[in-house]
Design a protein around this motif. Structure first.
Motif, PDB file in Angstrom:
ATOM      1  N   GLU A 108      26.085  37.084  44.520  1.00  0.00           N
ATOM      2  CA  GLU A 108      27.476  37.430  44.229  1.00  0.00           C
ATOM      3  C   GLU A 108      28.401  36.936  45.332  1.00  0.00           C
ATOM      4  O   GLU A 108      29.487  36.393  45.068  1.00  0.00           O
ATOM      5  CB  GLU A 108      27.627  38.951  44.077  1.00  0.00           C
ATOM      6  CG  GLU A 108      29.059  39.379  43.799  1.00  0.00           C
ATOM      7  CD  GLU A 108      29.220  40.881  43.661  1.00  0.00           C
ATOM      8  OE1 GLU A 108      30.356  41.322  43.393  1.00  0.00           O
ATOM      9  OE2 GLU A 108      28.217  41.615  43.829  1.00  0.00           O
ATOM     10  N   GLN A 109      27.963  37.103  46.564  1.00  0.00           N
ATOM     11  CA  GLN A 109      28.809  36.715  47.697  1.00  0.00           C
ATOM     12  C   GLN A 109      29.129  35.221  47.677  1.00  0.00           C
ATOM     13  O   GLN A 109      30.306  34.820  47.782  1.00  0.00           O
ATOM     14  CB  GLN A 109      28.110  37.061  49.014  1.00  0.00           C
ATOM     15  CG  GLN A 109      28.815  36.531  50.265  1.00  0.00           C
ATOM     16  CD  GLN A 109      27.980  36.657  51.520  1.00  0.00           C
ATOM     17  OE1 GLN A 109      27.293  37.663  51.716  1.00  0.00           O
ATOM     18  NE2 GLN A 109      28.011  35.648  52.368  1.00  0.00           N
ATOM     19  N   TYR A 110      28.103  34.392  47.555  1.00  0.00           N
ATOM     20  CA  TYR A 110      28.327  32.942  47.623  1.00  0.00           C
ATOM     21  C   TYR A 110      29.074  32.423  46.399  1.00  0.00           C
ATOM     22  O   TYR A 110      29.949  31.561  46.524  1.00  0.00           O
ATOM     23  CB  TYR A 110      27.001  32.207  47.810  1.00  0.00           C
ATOM     24  CG  TYR A 110      26.462  32.292  49.220  1.00  0.00           C
ATOM     25  CD1 TYR A 110      27.133  31.686  50.275  1.00  0.00           C
ATOM     26  CD2 TYR A 110      25.291  32.991  49.502  1.00  0.00           C
ATOM     27  CE1 TYR A 110      26.658  31.765  51.574  1.00  0.00           C
ATOM     28  CE2 TYR A 110      24.802  33.080  50.806  1.00  0.00           C
ATOM     29  CZ  TYR A 110      25.488  32.462  51.833  1.00  0.00           C
ATOM     30  OH  TYR A 110      25.030  32.544  53.119  1.00  0.00           O
ATOM     31  N   SER A 111      28.741  32.927  45.222  1.00  0.00           N
ATOM     32  CA  SER A 111      29.478  32.479  44.038  1.00  0.00           C
ATOM     33  C   SER A 111      30.939  32.902  44.133  1.00  0.00           C
ATOM     34  O   SER A 111      31.849  32.159  43.742  1.00  0.00           O
ATOM     35  CB  SER A 111      28.835  33.018  42.762  1.00  0.00           C
ATOM     36  OG  SER A 111      28.760  34.439  42.777  1.00  0.00           O
ATOM     37  N   ALA A 112      31.182  34.089  44.674  1.00  0.00           N
ATOM     38  CA  ALA A 112      32.557  34.570  44.826  1.00  0.00           C
ATOM     39  C   ALA A 112      33.354  33.680  45.777  1.00  0.00           C
ATOM     40  O   ALA A 112      34.556  33.442  45.565  1.00  0.00           O
ATOM     41  CB  ALA A 112      32.561  36.015  45.327  1.00  0.00           C
ATOM     42  N   GLU A 113      32.706  33.194  46.833  1.00  0.00           N
ATOM     43  CA  GLU A 113      33.394  32.314  47.783  1.00  0.00           C
ATOM     44  C   GLU A 113      33.802  31.004  47.118  1.00  0.00           C
ATOM     45  O   GLU A 113      34.879  30.464  47.401  1.00  0.00           O
ATOM     46  CB  GLU A 113      32.510  32.061  48.994  1.00  0.00           C
ATOM     47  CG  GLU A 113      32.335  33.290  49.888  1.00  0.00           C
ATOM     48  CD  GLU A 113      31.472  33.014  51.105  1.00  0.00           C
ATOM     49  OE1 GLU A 113      31.351  31.826  51.489  1.00  0.00           O
ATOM     50  OE2 GLU A 113      30.899  33.976  51.669  1.00  0.00           O
ATOM     51  N   VAL A 114      32.951  30.495  46.237  1.00  0.00           N
ATOM     52  CA  VAL A 114      33.302  29.266  45.527  1.00  0.00           C
ATOM     53  C   VAL A 114      34.431  29.527  44.534  1.00  0.00           C
ATOM     54  O   VAL A 114      35.400  28.773  44.454  1.00  0.00           O
ATOM     55  CB  VAL A 114      32.067  28.686  44.801  1.00  0.00           C
ATOM     56  CG1 VAL A 114      32.452  27.427  44.028  1.00  0.00           C
ATOM     57  CG2 VAL A 114      30.946  28.372  45.787  1.00  0.00           C
ATOM     58  N   ILE A 115      34.303  30.609  43.781  1.00  0.00           N
ATOM     59  CA  ILE A 115      35.329  30.949  42.793  1.00  0.00           C
ATOM     60  C   ILE A 115      36.682  31.179  43.464  1.00  0.00           C
ATOM     61  O   ILE A 115      37.738  30.832  42.917  1.00  0.00           O
ATOM     62  CB  ILE A 115      34.901  32.189  41.986  1.00  0.00           C
ATOM     63  CG1 ILE A 115      33.680  31.850  41.113  1.00  0.00           C
ATOM     64  CG2 ILE A 115      36.037  32.722  41.131  1.00  0.00           C
ATOM     65  CD1 ILE A 115      33.010  33.058  40.484  1.00  0.00           C
ATOM     66  N   ALA A 116      36.653  31.739  44.662  1.00  0.00           N
ATOM     67  CA  ALA A 116      37.900  32.055  45.378  1.00  0.00           C
ATOM     68  C   ALA A 116      38.636  30.802  45.842  1.00  0.00           C
ATOM     69  O   ALA A 116      39.831  30.872  46.165  1.00  0.00           O
ATOM     70  CB  ALA A 116      37.604  32.951  46.579  1.00  0.00           C
ATOM     71  N   ALA A 117      37.953  29.665  45.872  1.00  0.00           N
ATOM     72  CA  ALA A 117      38.599  28.414  46.305  1.00  0.00           C
ATOM     73  C   ALA A 117      39.406  27.833  45.149  1.00  0.00           C
ATOM     74  O   ALA A 117      39.209  26.702  44.699  1.00  0.00           O
ATOM     75  CB  ALA A 117      37.539  27.420  46.782  1.00  0.00           C
ATOM     76  N   SER A 118      40.363  28.636  44.675  1.00  0.00           N
ATOM     77  CA  SER A 118      41.113  28.276  43.468  1.00  0.00           C
ATOM     78  C   SER A 118      42.018  27.075  43.668  1.00  0.00           C
ATOM     79  O   SER A 118      42.430  26.438  42.704  1.00  0.00           O
ATOM     80  CB  SER A 118      41.929  29.475  42.992  1.00  0.00           C
ATOM     81  OG  SER A 118      42.787  29.935  44.033  1.00  0.00           O
ATOM     82  N   GLY A 119      42.327  26.761  44.928  1.00  0.00           N
ATOM     83  CA  GLY A 119      43.115  25.565  45.185  1.00  0.00           C
ATOM     84  C   GLY A 119      42.331  24.282  44.964  1.00  0.00           C
ATOM     85  O   GLY A 119      42.915  23.204  44.813  1.00  0.00           O
ATOM     86  N   THR A 120      41.014  24.410  44.955  1.00  0.00           N
ATOM     87  CA  THR A 120      40.153  23.242  44.777  1.00  0.00           C
ATOM     88  C   THR A 120      39.487  23.223  43.412  1.00  0.00           C
ATOM     89  O   THR A 120      39.350  22.160  42.796  1.00  0.00           O
ATOM     90  CB  THR A 120      39.064  23.217  45.875  1.00  0.00           C
ATOM     91  OG1 THR A 120      39.692  23.256  47.160  1.00  0.00           O
ATOM     92  CG2 THR A 120      38.209  21.970  45.774  1.00  0.00           C
ATOM     93  N   TYR A 121      39.071  24.399  42.924  1.00  0.00           N
ATOM     94  CA  TYR A 121      38.308  24.474  41.681  1.00  0.00           C
ATOM     95  C   TYR A 121      38.996  25.393  40.674  1.00  0.00           C
ATOM     96  O   TYR A 121      39.547  26.429  41.034  1.00  0.00           O
ATOM     97  CB  TYR A 121      36.893  25.000  41.953  1.00  0.00           C
ATOM     98  CG  TYR A 121      36.170  24.269  43.050  1.00  0.00           C
ATOM     99  CD1 TYR A 121      35.743  22.956  42.870  1.00  0.00           C
ATOM    100  CD2 TYR A 121      35.923  24.879  44.286  1.00  0.00           C
ATOM    101  CE1 TYR A 121      35.089  22.270  43.879  1.00  0.00           C
ATOM    102  CE2 TYR A 121      35.269  24.208  45.296  1.00  0.00           C
ATOM    103  CZ  TYR A 121      34.856  22.901  45.092  1.00  0.00           C
ATOM    104  OH  TYR A 121      34.220  22.226  46.094  1.00  0.00           O
ATOM    105  N   SER A 122      38.914  25.011  39.423  1.00  0.00           N
ATOM    106  CA  SER A 122      39.382  25.864  38.340  1.00  0.00           C
ATOM    107  C   SER A 122      38.675  25.453  37.061  1.00  0.00           C
ATOM    108  O   SER A 122      38.230  24.304  36.926  1.00  0.00           O
ATOM    109  CB  SER A 122      40.903  25.745  38.159  1.00  0.00           C
ATOM    110  OG  SER A 122      41.264  24.414  37.827  1.00  0.00           O
ATOM    111  N   LEU A 123      38.543  26.384  36.128  1.00  0.00           N
ATOM    112  CA  LEU A 123      37.956  26.063  34.838  1.00  0.00           C
ATOM    113  C   LEU A 123      38.920  25.184  34.050  1.00  0.00           C
ATOM    114  O   LEU A 123      40.097  25.528  33.892  1.00  0.00           O
ATOM    115  CB  LEU A 123      37.662  27.336  34.039  1.00  0.00           C
ATOM    116  CG  LEU A 123      36.544  28.250  34.551  1.00  0.00           C
ATOM    117  CD1 LEU A 123      36.442  29.492  33.665  1.00  0.00           C
ATOM    118  CD2 LEU A 123      35.214  27.515  34.583  1.00  0.00           C
TER     119      LEU A 123
END
Length: 467
Positions: free
Chosen positions: A236-251
């Motif tokens: 959960e922690q690592y996936s959350a860190e990636v998801i939180a990088a909304s300036g770089t990644y988005s669906l």
């Protein structure tokens, strides 16, 4: 280890530079064919070129290329997502029917190409360690990228074969008779390499291309590895860190944009330019799209089970699945281009944001955070145009929610890196899902056999049970 076929000693580094010279990524002169290993690391540009050569080779290597012998296709056939169009292709049929033989050439290439990649990485790491010409900053970044590739490769070797040799050097004599390592030892090495990658890589794509590994790439794989290890909090922690990088990644809101080159959903991709030819379509586009003129050249179709799992209004069914009227079969259509030259419009997707939502959803559900799990799953459902669980079934049980999650993983990640095959294995559902339709199914089929040639070359290897 049988290395004569896959390992060519010092020439590997020369080959890496030659592969790179065919590309436009780095503006360096074509290397002399007599270049020795030490000279590869005499300048930062040639050291970077060696790493680019590894990226290029990933696009060509059997296990990662996306073509017939790849984890994507073979894992799809081993699961219940892919089927052969023509069952006379006996070597591939062995994967589908779970009657895999140790001398199967696709199995041998799968194993050999993965270890070839590991040898290349180890060669680069040796060169970095012995070089005095590269700044610490560049050396650390290259080390992080290389160790990520090694961890990524071992992730698939372990999950496909079980206990395998853990090769961390370029010492041919040692590697030729190396014994297998325990599952725990391999997992520890994967985690150690990924921790180095996260600490030594930044969060940006320095070239602007998502074909380069960054810290988020390593965190995305760490999230998956911890999910497989049932370390739910860390997943959960690592996936959350990636998801939180909304300036770089988005669906991507448009499903037809997901697999484009450098899409906002892409965490890591492989460029078809790595093939070093004039063609710029992906291998996945070539292998999955049914040839409109010569359909007999096509090999695989989607299974009825996968098709039936998807509702008619599911936008993934509408946008990611094609139909060939002549053959009367459905095919994967995530990649829209089967043949192309010129600028590459699509890159081969390796890691993407949707998987991170699915990882975090599962990790939360396993920790009994059902509300959080539903919220993450609803991101995927919303994009697919499906009813939200938070509206239709907010009181769903943990067991039912997990089943809903596995269905969504199947529908979202089909024909990507054998996800369905690995999911069935890690959740102990392979027997129930595959045995009813596969007369040859045995419980030991969850591991591929160690290739016969490897057993002949290395007396310290032993065959997996059931083969």
């Amino acid at each position: 280890m049988k290395n004569k076929k896959y390992i060519q000693g010092l020439g590997i580094m020369v080959m890496l530079l030659f592969l790179t010279s065919c590309q436009d990524w780095l503006d360096i002169e074509e290397p002399d064919h007599k270049l020795v290993s030490s000279e590869v690391f005499d300048t930062e540009e040639t050291a970077k070129a060696a790493m680019q050569g590894i990226y290029n080779q990933l696009y060509q290597a059997g296990f990662s290329a996306g073509w017939l012998g790849s984890t994507t296709v073979l894992g799809g056939l081993s699961s219940d997502n892919l089927e052969l169009i023509n069952t006379t292709t006996l070597d591939l049929l062995q994967f589908q029917q779970h009657n895999l033989q140790p001398d199967n050439p696709y199995n041998e290439t799968l194993w050999g190409s993965a270890y070839n990649m590991i040898y290349m990485v180890n060669s680069l790491l040796d060169g970095l360690e012995n070089s005095t010409k590269i700044t610490p900053e560049i050396a650390q970044r290259l080390e992080g990228e290389a160790k990520f590739v090694r961890a990524f490769t071992y992730f698939y070797l372990q999950n496909l074969y079980g206990e395998v040799p853990l090769v961390l050097t370029t010492d041919y004599e040692h590697n030729a008779t190396i014994e297998v390592s325990s599952t725990t030892a391999i997992e520890e090495q994967i985690l150690a390499d990924l921790v180095v990658a996260t600490s030594q890589l930044g969060g940006s794509y320095l070239t602007g291309e998502r074909t380069q590994i960054n810290a988020y790439t390593a965190k995305a794989l760490l999230a998956r590895v911890h999910l497989y290890l049932e370390n739910w909090e860390l997943a959960e922690q690592y996936s959350a860190e990636v998801i939180a990088a909304s300036g770089t990644y988005s669906l991507s809101t448009d499903l037809n944009e997901v697999f484009l080159a450098n899409s906002q959903e892409a965490i890591w991709q492989l460029s078809p330019l790595g093939a070093g030819t004039t063609t710029t379509h992906t291998n996945e586009g070539s292998v999955f799209i049914i040839n409109p003129i010569l359909p007999s050249l096509s090999y695989v179709k989607l299974s009825e089970g996968l098709l039936n799992s998807m509702e008619a209004q599911d936008l993934r069914k509408i946008n990611w699945i094609g139909y060939h009227e002549g053959l009367g079969v459905h095919h994967a259509y995530k990649y829209k281009i089967q043949n192309a030259t010129g600028e590459a419009a699509e890159y081969s997707m390796v890691l993407r944001l949707a998987e991170q939502y699915l990882i975090r959803s599962e990790a939360r559900i396993r920790q009994n955070n059902l509300t959080g799990g539903i919220a993450d799953l609803d991101h995927i459902k919303a994009r697919a145009g499906l009813p939200l669980l938070s509206v239709s079934n907010p009181g769903i049980s943990q067991e039912a929610l997990l089943e809903e999650l596995f269905i969504e993983r199947r529908k979202e990640l089909f024909t990507e890196w054998g996800h369905r095959w690995l999911d069935l294995k890690r959740t102990d559902r392979a027997q129930g899902a595959l045995a009813p339709a596969s007369p040859d199914w045995e419980a030991t089929d969850i591991k591929y056999p160690i290739p016969a040639e490897e057993l002949l070359s290395n007396p310290n290897l032993y065959q997996n049970p059931g083969y």
